[in-house]
Write an enzyme that holds these catalytic residues in place. Structure first.
Site, PDB file in Angstrom:
ATOM      1  N   ASP A  18     -12.814  11.274  20.705  1.00  0.00           N
ATOM      2  CA  ASP A  18     -13.284  11.997  21.887  1.00  0.00           C
ATOM      3  C   ASP A  18     -14.639  12.658  21.622  1.00  0.00           C
ATOM      4  O   ASP A  18     -14.907  13.117  20.507  1.00  0.00           O
ATOM      5  CB  ASP A  18     -12.234  13.054  22.278  1.00  0.00           C
ATOM      6  CG  ASP A  18     -12.438  13.559  23.693  1.00  0.00           C
ATOM      7  OD1 ASP A  18     -13.220  12.948  24.450  1.00  0.00           O
ATOM      8  OD2 ASP A  18     -11.822  14.577  24.052  1.00  0.00           O
ATOM      9  N   ASN A  20     -17.811  11.332  22.964  1.00  0.00           N
ATOM     10  CA  ASN A  20     -19.006  10.475  23.086  1.00  0.00           C
ATOM     11  C   ASN A  20     -19.910  10.924  24.235  1.00  0.00           C
ATOM     12  O   ASN A  20     -21.136  10.924  24.101  1.00  0.00           O
ATOM     13  CB  ASN A  20     -18.606   9.015  23.358  1.00  0.00           C
ATOM     14  CG  ASN A  20     -17.879   8.401  22.194  1.00  0.00           C
ATOM     15  OD1 ASN A  20     -17.943   8.907  21.082  1.00  0.00           O
ATOM     16  ND2 ASN A  20     -17.177   7.306  22.436  1.00  0.00           N
ATOM     17  N   ASN A  66      -8.426   5.648  31.744  1.00  0.00           N
ATOM     18  CA  ASN A  66      -9.895   5.591  31.680  1.00  0.00           C
ATOM     19  C   ASN A  66     -10.538   4.701  32.757  1.00  0.00           C
ATOM     20  O   ASN A  66     -11.750   4.765  32.975  1.00  0.00           O
ATOM     21  CB  ASN A  66     -10.374   5.127  30.294  1.00  0.00           C
ATOM     22  CG  ASN A  66     -10.241   6.182  29.215  1.00  0.00           C
ATOM     23  OD1 ASN A  66     -10.089   5.874  28.033  1.00  0.00           O
ATOM     24  ND2 ASN A  66     -10.306   7.453  29.599  1.00  0.00           N
ATOM     25  N   ARG A 179      -7.827  14.313  16.427  1.00  0.00           N
ATOM     26  CA  ARG A 179      -8.582  14.266  17.686  1.00  0.00           C
ATOM     27  C   ARG A 179      -9.907  14.991  17.493  1.00  0.00           C
ATOM     28  O   ARG A 179      -9.930  16.175  17.127  1.00  0.00           O
ATOM     29  CB  ARG A 179      -7.805  14.913  18.830  1.00  0.00           C
ATOM     30  CG  ARG A 179      -8.598  14.845  20.133  1.00  0.00           C
ATOM     31  CD  ARG A 179      -7.836  15.306  21.350  1.00  0.00           C
ATOM     32  NE  ARG A 179      -8.596  14.964  22.551  1.00  0.00           N
ATOM     33  CZ  ARG A 179      -8.089  14.604  23.714  1.00  0.00           C
ATOM     34  NH1 ARG A 179      -6.784  14.543  23.849  1.00  0.00           N
ATOM     35  NH2 ARG A 179      -8.860  14.316  24.738  1.00  0.00           N
TER      36      ARG A 179
HETATM   37  C1  FPP Z   1     -13.731   9.485  24.753  1.00  0.00           C
HETATM   38  O1  FPP Z   1     -14.930  10.232  24.795  1.00  0.00           O
HETATM   39  C2  FPP Z   1     -14.038   8.120  24.366  1.00  0.00           C
HETATM   40  C3  FPP Z   1     -13.687   7.000  25.078  1.00  0.00           C
HETATM   41  C4  FPP Z   1     -12.907   7.068  26.325  1.00  0.00           C
HETATM   42  C5  FPP Z   1     -14.093   5.663  24.646  1.00  0.00           C
HETATM   43  C6  FPP Z   1     -14.076   5.430  23.160  1.00  0.00           C
HETATM   44  C7  FPP Z   1     -14.807   4.177  22.889  1.00  0.00           C
HETATM   45  C8  FPP Z   1     -15.562   3.915  21.816  1.00  0.00           C
HETATM   46  C9  FPP Z   1     -15.695   4.828  20.658  1.00  0.00           C
HETATM   47  C10 FPP Z   1     -16.353   2.657  21.726  1.00  0.00           C
HETATM   48  C11 FPP Z   1     -15.626   1.380  21.983  1.00  0.00           C
HETATM   49  C12 FPP Z   1     -14.595   1.041  20.999  1.00  0.00           C
HETATM   50  C13 FPP Z   1     -14.453  -0.136  20.355  1.00  0.00           C
HETATM   51  C14 FPP Z   1     -13.174  -0.414  19.670  1.00  0.00           C
HETATM   52  C15 FPP Z   1     -15.511  -1.135  20.265  1.00  0.00           C
HETATM   53  P1  FPP Z   1     -15.409  10.799  26.186  1.00  0.00           P
HETATM   54  O2  FPP Z   1     -16.223   9.779  26.866  1.00  0.00           O
HETATM   55  O3  FPP Z   1     -14.230  11.286  26.970  1.00  0.00           O
HETATM   56  O4  FPP Z   1     -16.304  12.011  25.741  1.00  0.00           O
HETATM   57  P2  FPP Z   1     -16.470  13.392  26.490  1.00  0.00           P
HETATM   58  O5  FPP Z   1     -15.130  14.077  26.456  1.00  0.00           O
HETATM   59  O6  FPP Z   1     -17.486  14.101  25.668  1.00  0.00           O
HETATM   60  O7  FPP Z   1     -16.949  13.101  27.888  1.00  0.00           O
END
Ligand code: FPP
Length: 231
Positions: A18, A20, A66, A179
């Protein structure tokens, strides 16, 4: 007995990747960029754990919830996922890790489903496992397992039956669920398997996670006293 560094390496670490989106915002970049940096981090951390001797790693790449995100973001994550699959096929022989996809894959195009199965088959004889949770939901996983058992004609379903029928089958339950990103919840991740998992929450955003912090989390794991309901 409390486990110590000397006698135990966690057999399974699961990561909720979590943060990104917030990482991207902090760097004045679009959310999709955060996911692409997150995908690189996923490769680094998964390989690091495997090299350390952790036999099983699971990552939460995309949940059944998602799909509610903007289409542009969903497309970006799916593109990263496809890229990873192609890379796994291309680099066959360079890794000792078996790839397993957990989640309901029926929603994906047939060609993607075929590629997923091909990579699983190609890597199936390897000892270590990397489970990638994609279109995954813990509640859905339990329901799917029960329906599979009903379809097999089972009348009295036991815990062992469900354990064997969930997507990850023979993979042992996680010792640690980590997490990143500061939220304090499981978000429908590994609900069946997390019964005695040790939970770790760090404020670090996923793209900022370092192998040193993974080492620190494992050190903390050693200090926990796992009693499994005993005294
Ligand atoms: C949550 O962070 C992350 C995700 C929903 C996607 C995770 C995906 C990857 C790391 C890349 C793809 C994976 C592979 C296996 C190639 P968020 O977007 O909810 O972050 P935030 O809470 O800061 O908005």
């Amino acid at each position: 007995m409390s486990e110590t560094k000397e006698n135990y390496i966690p057999k399974h670490i699961a990561f909720i990747m979590d943060g990104n989106g917030r990482w991207a915002k902090k760097h004045l970049m679009p959310r999709e960029y955060g996911h692409s940096v997150g995908a690189k981090k996923f490769r680094e951390i998964a390989q690091y754990c495997a090299d350390k001797g952790v036999e099983n790693v699971t990552v939460y790449a995309f949940s059944t919830e998602n799909w509610k995100r903007p289409q542009k973001e969903v497309d970006a994550i799916m593109r990263l996922f496809r890229e990873y699959i192609s890379e796994a096929e291309r680099d066959f022989g360079k890794s000792d890790v078996r790839i397993l996809f957990i989640g309901n894959r029926n929603v994906f195009d047939e060609d993607l489903q075929n590629e997923m199965s091909r990579v699983e088959k190609l890597t199936s004889d390897r000892k270590k496992t990397l489970c990638i949770a994609i279109n995954y939901g813990g509640r859905g996983e339990i329901v799917d397992a029960v329906n599979t058992l009903i379809a097999l004609g089972k009348k009295n379903i036991t815990e062992d039956d469900i354990t064997r029928s969930i997507y990850s089958g023979a993979v042992p339950p996680p010792d640690m669920i980590v997490r990143t990103g500061g939220e304090l919840r499981l978000s429908n991740f590994l609900l069946w398997q997390s019964d005695y998992a040790e939970l770790f929450f760090t404020e670090t955003l996923w793209p900022d996670l370092t192998t040193d912090e993974v080492d620190c989390l494992i050190e903390t794991f050693y200090q926990r006293n796992r009693r499994y309901g005993g005294i």
